[in-house]
Write an enzyme that holds these catalytic residues in place. Structure first.
Site, short mmCIF file in Angstrom:
data_model
loop_
_atom_site.label_atom_id
_atom_site.label_comp_id
_atom_site.label_asym_id
_atom_site.label_seq_id
_atom_site.Cartn_x
_atom_site.Cartn_y
_atom_site.Cartn_z
N ASN A 444 0.84 -1.19 0.00
CA ASN A 444 0.00 0.00 0.00
C ASN A 444 0.88 1.25 0.00
OD1 ASN A 444 -2.65 1.60 0.75
ND2 ASN A 444 -1.10 2.27 2.19
N GLU A 445 0.89 1.97 -1.11
CA GLU A 445 1.47 3.32 -1.24
C GLU A 445 2.98 3.39 -1.07
OE1 GLU A 445 -0.74 6.07 1.23
OE2 GLU A 445 -2.55 5.87 0.01
N ASP A 446 3.67 2.26 -1.15
CA ASP A 446 5.12 2.32 -1.03
C ASP A 446 5.76 3.01 -2.23
OD1 ASP A 446 4.66 1.01 1.29
OD2 ASP A 446 5.84 -0.77 0.83
N HIS A 515 -5.06 6.18 -5.79
CA HIS A 515 -5.60 6.62 -4.51
C HIS A 515 -5.87 8.11 -4.66
CE1 HIS A 515 -3.65 3.13 -2.01
NE2 HIS A 515 -4.40 2.71 -3.02
#
Length: 870
Positions: A444-446, A515
Site C-alpha cells: 500500500n502506497e510504497d 488513490h
C-alpha cells in the site's frame, strides 16, 4: 499407522512481565490472547480506548512478556508388536511424531519446552511447526513457555544495523519497517499506538505418522461457462501412499477419485459439467463446493482435510479504451464486467484476538447490505482470520488483497527477504482456495512514498539485482519475490506490484488504480469536482466524520455526558482523531459548504456526518457515470477509505468501531443500488463580445443520466420536478424522457437541460431544488434530489409539518414535509432499532419510506436536518 490427532493447548495459560519473578504470573483472560487484554482483565492497565488512556499504557510495548502453560504428553500408537506407547525413542521407531503448532506468534518469540529452546520466531504472519517428540516427558506434564521480546527495540536495532538504507515512512516510525508485524500497531492516522504481543492465534499438538500438509484446487472454468476443470492437489508428509479426493456440493457428492502419492504429491482432475458458478453479490448466487482429501493406509483413513471452493472465471481486463488515453482496469467474473463499488478494510480491532467469528460476519454483512461488492484488505494490517474470507465467500464480496507492507521504504537485507518470501508462501497457500480473492497487490502506497521522497531508482531498469542496490530495494520484493510466489502458487489470480500502481508515476489516472486523496489531503480540491479527479479504478478516497454521539459519550469521554471535555474542540475529542491537521481540514470543508455550529456537540457531529455523506455520494455518483459500457470503462471501481475502525475514533470510516453506520454508509448504499439516477449542475458563461465583463450570458445546465448495473436492459420514463427552496412551491414537473432504454451494465446519458426555473431572472437557479425520478411500469425505481451548492448559501425553511409515521405493518417509517428538507437524519437511543436508510432528502408532495427493525409504538425516534433550529 494411527490417524492424525489434534490436541488444543488453550488451557492453564499464565503470563507475566518477563523480568519479574515467577510469583508475578497471572492467569490469562482468554486464549489466543494479546498482552494488553490480559493486563486490562487484571486491572493493571486501564482500557486504552477510553479518554487518553492510550498514553498511560505505552510502557507495555517496551517490555518483554512471557506466557507459559503445561500440557500432557499424548499417547502414540506404536507399530504392531511394539508395546511402548510413550514418547521417546520407541515412539520415533513407531513412526509417529508429535508436532507443536503455533498458528501465530506476535512477534519476536523464544519457545521453550521442558527447559529446551525449540524455536525462535520473528514474523507475526508465519505459522510455526516444531517436532517435539524427543523433548516431551514420559512421566509428568510438559512445561511450555514463550517469551516475547520488545518488537519496538528489536526494530530499532535492525535500523541501526543497516544505516546505509534510506529509512523512512508515513505513520508510526521507521522501527516498524524491518519488523514483520502488523504495521498499524505503531499507530496510524486513524489508529492508536498499541504495540501488543502474545500468542495471537491457536496453539496445538499434532500426532501423526502421515498427514495432508496442504490441499489446493485450481479451477479453470471454460469460456462457455458450461464446464469446469478442477485440479485437486494434496501435499503429503509421511509414508502414506494414497489419497482419495471427493468433490461435493450441498452435501451431495459430485465425484470421487483415489490416486497415488508421488514425490509427496497426489493430484487428480475433476471435470464438472454445467457447474454451479460462484458470482459476486447481485450478479448471481454463491454456491460453494467442498473439496476433501483423505489420506489412506490400506483401508485406514489417516487424515482428512477439506476446503470450500467456488467455481468461477475471473479476469482483470486491461485494454485500450475509446477516445481516451491509457487502458481499462476492470474485473470480469464469469464473462460479466463488474463495477466494483466497495470499501477498504483495516483490522477491526487493535486487539484482533477478541474479534469473534460472528463479529467478522456482521462486518461483511454490513458491506453486502450496503450494496457493495468489493472489499480491499489493506497492507498495514494482517492476513485476516478465516472467518472474514468465509463470510466474503458466502456473501459474494470480491476481495482485493494487499500483502502486508504500507507507506514506507522497506529494507531488503537477506534475512528480511527470506522471511518475506516464507510469509508470502504461507499466507497465499492458506488463503488461495477462497473464491472471493480476485487480486493480490504487493503493498500500500510504497511506490508513492518513494516518489514523494525522490529516492534514486530507475523504474525502467528491469534488472532485479540492480534494484537491490538502489535507494528503493524493496522493489525486489514487489516485482520479484511476491510475483514469483503468486505465479507458482496462484497462477490464475491477478497480481499487482502495489496499490496504487499502473503508470509512471504510480498516480497515473489512465493506467491501473489510483488513490485519490486530493480531496482531504493533497491539493484539497472541492468534492463537487470529483468527476475531474477520476481514475480507471479508485482504490482509495474518503472524507472524515465523527462517529455516533453514543460512541463519543461511551468511549471518547471517561465521564460520558457529564464530562467537562464534552465539546467539539476539546483535548480529549481531538485525541480521538489521529489524522494530522484534521482540525484545519474538517473546518475547511465545513466552511466551504455549510453554515455550521460547534455547539452543542451533537450538532457538530451532524455537520461532519452530512459533509462526509455528501462528499462520498458525489464521488460514487460521478465515477459510476464513467462506467459506460464495452471499451468505455473509464472508471470501473471505487473503494471508499474505509468501512471500519479499529477503536473509537473520528476517521474516514463509514461505520464506527461498534458497527454503528454513519449516514455516509447509507449514501454509499443508495449510490451503489442496481439502478440509480444522477444529476450534476455546471455553469456556462458566454461573453457576447471579446472584451466585456457585463454582456455575459450565463446558463446553469443540469446533466441527467442513469446507471444500470443490472444484467438486463431497463425501459423507463424520466420525470423531473423542481421547487423553490424558500417557499416550497413546485415550479416545474415534466417527463423529460419516455420509454428510455437503459442498456445493461453501464451508465446512459439522458439529457442536458437548463435548471428548470419559472422565469429567467438572474439567480433563481440558486434557490431551485430539482428531483429526478425513474419510473418503470408506473413504479418509482430510482430517485435523486439535487440542490444548489454550496449549502451555506441556501435560505432553508423550517418545516411546520414534518411527519414521521409508521406504516400499518410497523416495518417502515413514512416521512414527509411541506418544504424541501436537506439531510433528514433519524436518531434513536435504542441500539436494537435499525434503519435501512438514513439522512434522506425530502421534497413536497411525496413520502419517503425507510425500513425499520426493532421499533415499537413506544420507540422514541428523533430527527435532525440541515438548518434545523437547535
Amino acid at each position: 499407522m494411527a490417524p492424525r490427532s489434534v490436541t488444543s493447548i488453550h488451557d492453564k495459560w499464565h503470563f507475566k512481565q518477563a523480568d519479574l519473578p515467577d510469583s508475578a504470573y497471572l492467569p490469562v483472560s482468554r486464549f489466543p490472547t494479546q498482552v494488553h487484554l490480559d493486563l486490562i482483565h487484571h486491572k493493571i492497565i486501564p482500557d486504552p480506548f477510553i479518554g487518553k488512556n492510550e498514553l498511560d499504557v505505552q510502557w507495555v510495548g517496551e517490555r518483554a512478556w512471557t506466557y507459559k502453560t503445561t500440557f500432557a504428553t499424548p499417547a502414540l500408537k506404536p507399530k504392531e508388536g511394539n508395546g511402548d506407547s510413550s514418547c521417546g525413542g520407541a515412539a520415533v521407531a513407531a513412526g509417529s511424531k508429535v508436532v507443536l503448532v503455533f498458528e501465530g506468534l506476535d512477534t519476536f518469540a523464544a519457545v521453550v519446552v521442558n527447559g529446551k529452546t525449540v524455536l525462535r520466531s520473528d514474523n507475526m504472519f508465519v505459522p510455526e511447526r516444531v517436532d517435539v517428540t524427543d523433548v516431551l516427558r514420559r512421566d509428568r506434564d510438559n512445561e511450555l513457555a514463550v517469551t516475547f521480546d520488545v518488537a519496538y527495540s528489536r526494530g530499532w536495532e535492525i535500523v541501526d544495523k543497516y544505516p546505509q538504507h534510506r529509512w523512512g515512512c508515513w505513520n508510526g516510525d521507521v522501527s516498524r519497517l524491518p519488523v514483520r508485524k502488523a504495521q498499524y500497531h505503531w499507530g496510524w492516522d486513524w489508529g492508536p499506538t498499541l504495540l501488543t504481543c502474545g500468542p495471537w492465534r491457536p496453539v496445538y499438538l499434532e500426532v501423526y505418522s502421515s498427514r495432508v500438509a496442504d490441499l489446493y484446487a485450481q479451477v479453470d472454468v471454460q469460456e462457455s461457462l458450461k464446464s469446469a476443470n478442477v485440479v485437486a492437489t494434496a501435499s503429503v508428509e509421511g509414508t502414506a501412499a494414497k489419497v482419495r479426493f471427493d468433490i461435493s456440493i450441498d452435501g451431495k457428492k459430485v465425484a470421487s477419485e483415489t490416486t497415488d502419492v508421488k514425490n509427496r504429491l497426489a493430484s487428480t482432475t475433476f471435470y464438472v459439467q454445467n457447474p454451479e458458478l460462484w458470482y459476486p453479490i447481485r450478479y448471481g448466487k454463491q454456491p460453494l463446493y467442498t473439496i476433501e482429501a483423505t489420506l489412506l493406509d490400506g483401508h485406514d483413513e489417516l487424515d482428512i482435510v477439506s476446503k470450500r471452493i467456488g467455481l468461477r472465471k475471473v479476469e482483470l481486463i486491461q485494454r485500450p479504451v475509446k477516445d481516451k488515453a491509457g487502458l481499462s482496469f476492470f474485473f470480469q467474473v464469469n464473462n460479466v464486467p463488474i463495477f466494483c463499488g466497495g470499501s477498504n478494510w483495516i483490522p477491526a480491532d487493535s486487539f484482533v484476538t477478541r474479534l469473534s467469528r460472528q463479529r467478522y460476519h456482521d462486518w461483511v454483512r454490513l458491506v453486502a447490505e450496503g450494496n457493495q461488492c468489493m472489499i480491499r484488505v489493506w497492507g498495514g494490517g494482517i492476513y485476516e482470520e478465516a472467518a472474514f474470507y468465509d463470510a466474503c465467500d458466502e456473501m459474494g464480496i470480491l476481495v482485493w488483497h494487499d500483502f502486508m507492507f504500507a507507506c514506507g521504504n522497506y529494507p531488503a537485507h537477506p534475512e528480511f527477504l527470506a522471511s518475506v518470501e516464507r510469509e508470502a508462501r504461507e499466507n497465499v497457500k492458506r488463503l488461495r482456495h477462497h473464491p472471493s480473492i480476485v487480486v493480490w497487490a504487493g503493498n500500500n502506497e510504497d511506490y508513492q512514498y518513494v516518489e514523494s521522497e525522490r529516492l534514486n531508482y530507475n523504474p525502467d531498469d528491469m534488472n532485479p539485482n540492480n534494484w537491490l542496490k538502489s535507494e528503493f530495494p524493496a522493489r525486489y520484493i514487489y516485482e520479484k519475490i511476491l510475483p514469483d510466489v503468486c505465479k507458482e502458487l496462484i497462477p490464475g489470480t491477478a497480481y499487482r506490484p502495489g496499490s496504487p500502481w499502473g503508470g509512471k508515476p504510480s498516480s497515473d489516472p489512465t493506467v491501473g488504480d489510483i488513490h485519490q486523496w486530493n480531496v482531504w489531503h493533497g491539493t484539497q480540491e472541492k468534492w463537487q469536482n470529483f468527476d475531474l479527479l477520476v481514475g480507471r479504478f479508485v482504490s482509495e478516497f474518503g472524507m472524515e466524520a465523527f462517529p455516533s454521539i453514543r460512541t463519543i459519550d461511551e468511549k471518547f469521554l471517561p465521564k460520558g455526558k457529564q464530562d467537562p471535555e464534552r465539546y467539539a474542540q476539546s483535548s480529549t475529542v481531538d485525541f480521538h482523531n489521529k489524522a494530522a491537521g484534521h482540525e484545519r481540514r474538517i473546518a475547511l470543508y465545513l466552511a466551504e459548504n455549510f453554515r455550521y455550529s460547534l455547539d452543542p456537540i451533537e450538532q457538530f457531529v451532524y455537520y461532519t456526518q452530512i459533509m462526509q455523506s455528501e462528499c462520498l455520494a458525489t464521488a460514487y455518483r460521478l465515477w459510476r457515470r464513467q462506467w459506460q459500457g464495452p471499451e468505455k470503462e473509464y472508471c470501473s471501481g471505487a473503494l471508499v477509505w474505509q468501512i471500519d475502525d479499529c477503536w473509537p475514533v473520528t476517521s474516514w470510516s463509514i461505520c464506527d468501531h461498534y458497527l454503528r453506520p454513519k449516514p455516509a454508509y447509507y449514501a454509499v448504499k443508495r449510490e451503489l443500488a442496481s439502478l440509480t439516477i444522477g444529476m450534476k449542475r455546471h455553469e456556462i458563461l458566454h461573453a457576447k463580445r471579446e472584451h466585456t465583463r457585463v454582456d455575459v450570458e450565463r446558463r446553469v445546465l443540469l446533466d441527467v443520466w442513469a446507471s444500470n448495473l443490472g444484467l438486463a436492459d431497463r425501459q423507463v420514463d424520466c420525470v423531473v420536478k423542481a421547487w423553490d427552496v424558500e417557499s416550497g412551491k413546485e415550479t416545474y414537473a415534466k417527463t423529460i424522457a419516455s420509454s428510455k432504454v437503459l442498456p445493461a451494465n453501464r451508465s446512459t446519458e439522458i439529457v442536458s437541460m437548463d435548471v428548470p426555473v419559472p422565469t429567467r431572472d438572474a439567480g433563481l437557479e440558486a434557490r431551485t431544488v430539482v428531483a429526478a425520478y425513474l419510473v418503470q411500469d408506473g413504479q418509482q425505481v430510482a430517485r435523486l434530489v439535487n440542490w444548489p451548492e454550496p449549502f451555506k448559501y441556501l435560505h432553508l425553511q423550517q418545516p411546520k409539518h414534518l411527519r414521521i409515521e409508521p406504516s400499518k405493518d410497523g416495518a417502515k417509517l413514512l416521512i414527509s414535509a411541506e418544504v424541501p428538507v436537506k439531510g433528514l437524519a433519524l436518531e434513536c437511543d435504542d441500539e436494537k432499532v435499525v434503519f435501512d436508510d438514513n439522512m434522506v432528502d425530502l421534497v413536497p408532495g411525496e413520502r419517503v419510506s425507510i425500513g425499520v427493525k426493532g421499533a415499537s409504538e413506544e420507540t422514541a425516534i428523533r430527527s435532525r436536518y440541515l438548518g434545523m433550529s437547535t
